[in-house]
Design a protein around this motif. Sequence first.
Motif, PDB file in Angstrom:
ATOM      1  N   THR B 199      16.878 -23.643  62.501  1.00 60.09           N
ATOM      2  CA  THR B 199      15.550 -23.973  61.966  1.00 60.09           C
ATOM      3  C   THR B 199      15.537 -23.870  60.442  1.00 60.09           C
ATOM      4  N   LEU B 200      16.030 -22.760  59.936  1.00 64.16           N
ATOM      5  CA  LEU B 200      16.021 -22.568  58.480  1.00 64.16           C
ATOM      6  C   LEU B 200      16.914 -23.599  57.793  1.00 64.16           C
ATOM      7  N   PHE B 201      18.040 -23.924  58.446  1.00 65.41           N
ATOM      8  CA  PHE B 201      18.982 -24.883  57.871  1.00 65.41           C
ATOM      9  C   PHE B 201      18.330 -26.258  57.691  1.00 65.41           C
ATOM     10  N   PHE B 202      17.450 -26.637  58.640  1.00 66.34           N
ATOM     11  CA  PHE B 202      16.790 -27.946  58.520  1.00 66.34           C
ATOM     12  C   PHE B 202      15.519 -27.875  57.670  1.00 66.34           C
ATOM     13  N   VAL B 203      14.831 -26.746  57.721  1.00 65.17           N
ATOM     14  CA  VAL B 203      13.566 -26.653  56.981  1.00 65.17           C
ATOM     15  C   VAL B 203      13.815 -26.576  55.476  1.00 65.17           C
ATOM     16  N   VAL B 204      14.797 -25.799  55.050  1.00 65.44           N
ATOM     17  CA  VAL B 204      15.021 -25.585  53.607  1.00 65.44           C
ATOM     18  C   VAL B 204      15.269 -26.899  52.854  1.00 65.44           C
ATOM     19  N   GLY B 211      15.330 -33.498  51.550  1.00 63.95           N
ATOM     20  CA  GLY B 211      16.414 -33.951  52.432  1.00 63.95           C
ATOM     21  C   GLY B 211      17.767 -33.359  52.069  1.00 63.95           C
ATOM     22  N   PHE B 212      18.746 -33.594  52.979  1.00 67.04           N
ATOM     23  CA  PHE B 212      20.087 -33.031  52.764  1.00 67.04           C
ATOM     24  C   PHE B 212      20.803 -33.672  51.587  1.00 67.04           C
ATOM     25  N   GLY B 213      20.680 -35.049  51.496  1.00 72.68           N
ATOM     26  CA  GLY B 213      21.388 -35.756  50.426  1.00 72.68           C
ATOM     27  C   GLY B 213      21.025 -35.221  49.046  1.00 72.68           C
ATOM     28  N   PRO B 214      19.709 -35.175  48.725  1.00 67.02           N
ATOM     29  CA  PRO B 214      19.321 -34.634  47.418  1.00 67.02           C
ATOM     30  C   PRO B 214      19.767 -33.174  47.223  1.00 67.02           C
ATOM     31  N   MET B 215      19.753 -32.388  48.309  1.00 66.10           N
ATOM     32  CA  MET B 215      20.175 -30.990  48.170  1.00 66.10           C
ATOM     33  C   MET B 215      21.660 -30.906  47.780  1.00 66.10           C
ATOM     34  N   PHE B 216      22.493 -31.689  48.490  1.00 63.39           N
ATOM     35  CA  PHE B 216      23.925 -31.656  48.157  1.00 63.39           C
ATOM     36  C   PHE B 216      24.174 -32.231  46.759  1.00 63.39           C
ATOM     37  N   GLN B 217      23.369 -33.216  46.360  1.00 63.34           N
ATOM     38  CA  GLN B 217      23.485 -33.748  44.992  1.00 63.34           C
ATOM     39  C   GLN B 217      23.201 -32.647  43.970  1.00 63.34           C
ATOM     40  N   GLU B 218      22.192 -31.835  44.265  1.00 68.60           N
ATOM     41  CA  GLU B 218      21.873 -30.737  43.339  1.00 68.60           C
ATOM     42  C   GLU B 218      22.983 -29.679  43.325  1.00 68.60           C
ATOM     43  N   PHE B 219      23.570 -29.419  44.506  1.00 66.83           N
ATOM     44  CA  PHE B 219      24.726 -28.508  44.535  1.00 66.83           C
ATOM     45  C   PHE B 219      25.792 -29.030  43.565  1.00 66.83           C
ATOM     46  N   HIS B 220      26.050 -30.326  43.689  1.00 77.46           N
ATOM     47  CA  HIS B 220      27.104 -30.960  42.890  1.00 77.46           C
ATOM     48  C   HIS B 220      26.778 -30.903  41.394  1.00 77.46           C
TER      49      HIS B 220
END
Lengths: 77, 499
Positions: B199-204, B211-220
């Motif tokens: 749940t937390l993995f999808f909500v965050v 979304g996941f794409g923008p999150m991984f972009q920010e990681f990068h």
Amino acid sequence: MIRMLTAWLAAVLLVAFLYLGATALWFNRPSPLILGMPPLVFWFLVVPIVTPLVLGTLYLFDRRYNPQQDYFTDASG
Amino acid sequence: MSEGVIILLIALAAVIVMTIGGILYGRRHSRTLDGWLVNSRLMGPFLVWFLLGTEIYTAFTFQGLAGYAYVNGAAAYYNVALNDVAYALGFFLLPAFWLLGRRFSHVTQSDFVASRYQSRGLGIFVALATALIMIGYIDLNIEGLGAVVHVISGGSIAGIWPDVLGFVVLGFAVMFGGIRGNAWQSAIKDILMFIAIVTLFFVVPFHFFHGFGPMFQEFHAKLGSRMVMPGIAPKMGILWLVTTVLLTSMGQWMWPQWFGISYTARGPRSLKLQAVFMPLYQLIKWMVIVIGFAAVLLLGYHKKEGNNVVMMLAGHVLPGWMLAVFTVAAVFSAIVPAGPIIMTSAGLLARNVYQKIWPKTSDATTYRLTRSLVLPITFLALVLAELAPALIVVVLLVAYDFIAQLFPTIVIGGLFWKRATKEGALAGILGGWIVAGWLLLTHEDPWHGINAGFVALIVNLILFFGVSLMTRPADSAFLQTFFETVYPKKRRVSSVGSK
């Protein structure tokens, strides 16, 4: 039994290589992104999915050749 | 009454209900030492799966691993790799332990060592040493429980009371329920934990990053130094990763509770199937690490608060009822895994120390003594957690470095090399512990980029082989029988056709 032990050692080495060797050789870098993910994030998502395939193949091999089978007490899987 | 206190009361009620359920379920199966500790070797794959899972997916996975990723970046991936390499090793090791345990009536790891090396003294030494190391390990879960209560109550519940409460519940549940009761609690705990983390993995990502794409972009873009090794942790490079994963994967099955858990299985095939499917569990750890990276972007970088980041994010994004589920899962992730550890410690002290020193002690008395030791051991862990938290941190840091030193004695000597002797085993273990202790106390971990425990293991191996070759092995007729159990010469004729 030697055949089974060899297969088991090969599986251990393959799993260790996926996590350690492949990480060091190809994925420990910041870019480019793979499927939108940083390389290490991508790779550590892939390997836990590949590992059951490796060990599943070993299981099938083991069930066929392991002489310990006859001393097992649970039903065949 | 604040929302945090209500959530804690719900969590407490859930703990009590599940504990009573565990007691009622386990009581029928827990009337002998064999039944209480190893469920009379009758547990099926479903419960063994959860028992194995519960010992790996603990408060550390729930909170500590995200904190580790938050503080050390990509070095946290060692924790995903170590278990999977260990499962590959366990595919052969656990069934071998099981076969030997059934043939020679082993109930504990110490039974195995004493039997293989025909040495009561070595068995007592291993039992005492590992029981002490495990008491330190129990405190990991006390700390996890404290972190949950502290965050959920907004800091209003503090001091020793969360720990006291948790260990009273744990102590009584273990004492009355035994391993079978603990297995069912483990199943519920793992399901709740799975729901909470997923749940937390999808909500965050969707709540904070669209979304996941923008999150991984920010990681990068913003966390580049955390996406590679050594990155922000200069001592944790690839050599550290390799030596740490090798050491800890060899060390994983050396924890005495694993012997107990492997003996619970109905047969080795159950254990082999666990090795095949358990790696999928690692996806949960991967999710936790990703949450830890996201926490750096969302909470900023405050090194001391690493262990709280999962609960802090959950408090930010989850509604009250979901936070209650999350809290119950987090509380159980601290309480349930300590069960087999406490049972194993009690079993080692009663069966492998007391009964070996006073051999006239009956099995019934040993069983009663084992159960009666549960609360004192739990209490000792609690006292240690409260009085010497700094000591506990040290114990936890070095626990794997020390426990992995049993690998040559148990695996190489126990399953592969007949020539190994009790003197070689003892010299290797002591040598390894001394080197590990020296490197850790002099802050030389890692040593030139190599995990200190791995350096100690090399010294251990040299002593183990060298001293073994200079001393006399156990009786050769016994060793023949012992090793033939693991390596049967040929398949039984009657069953060849059916395979």
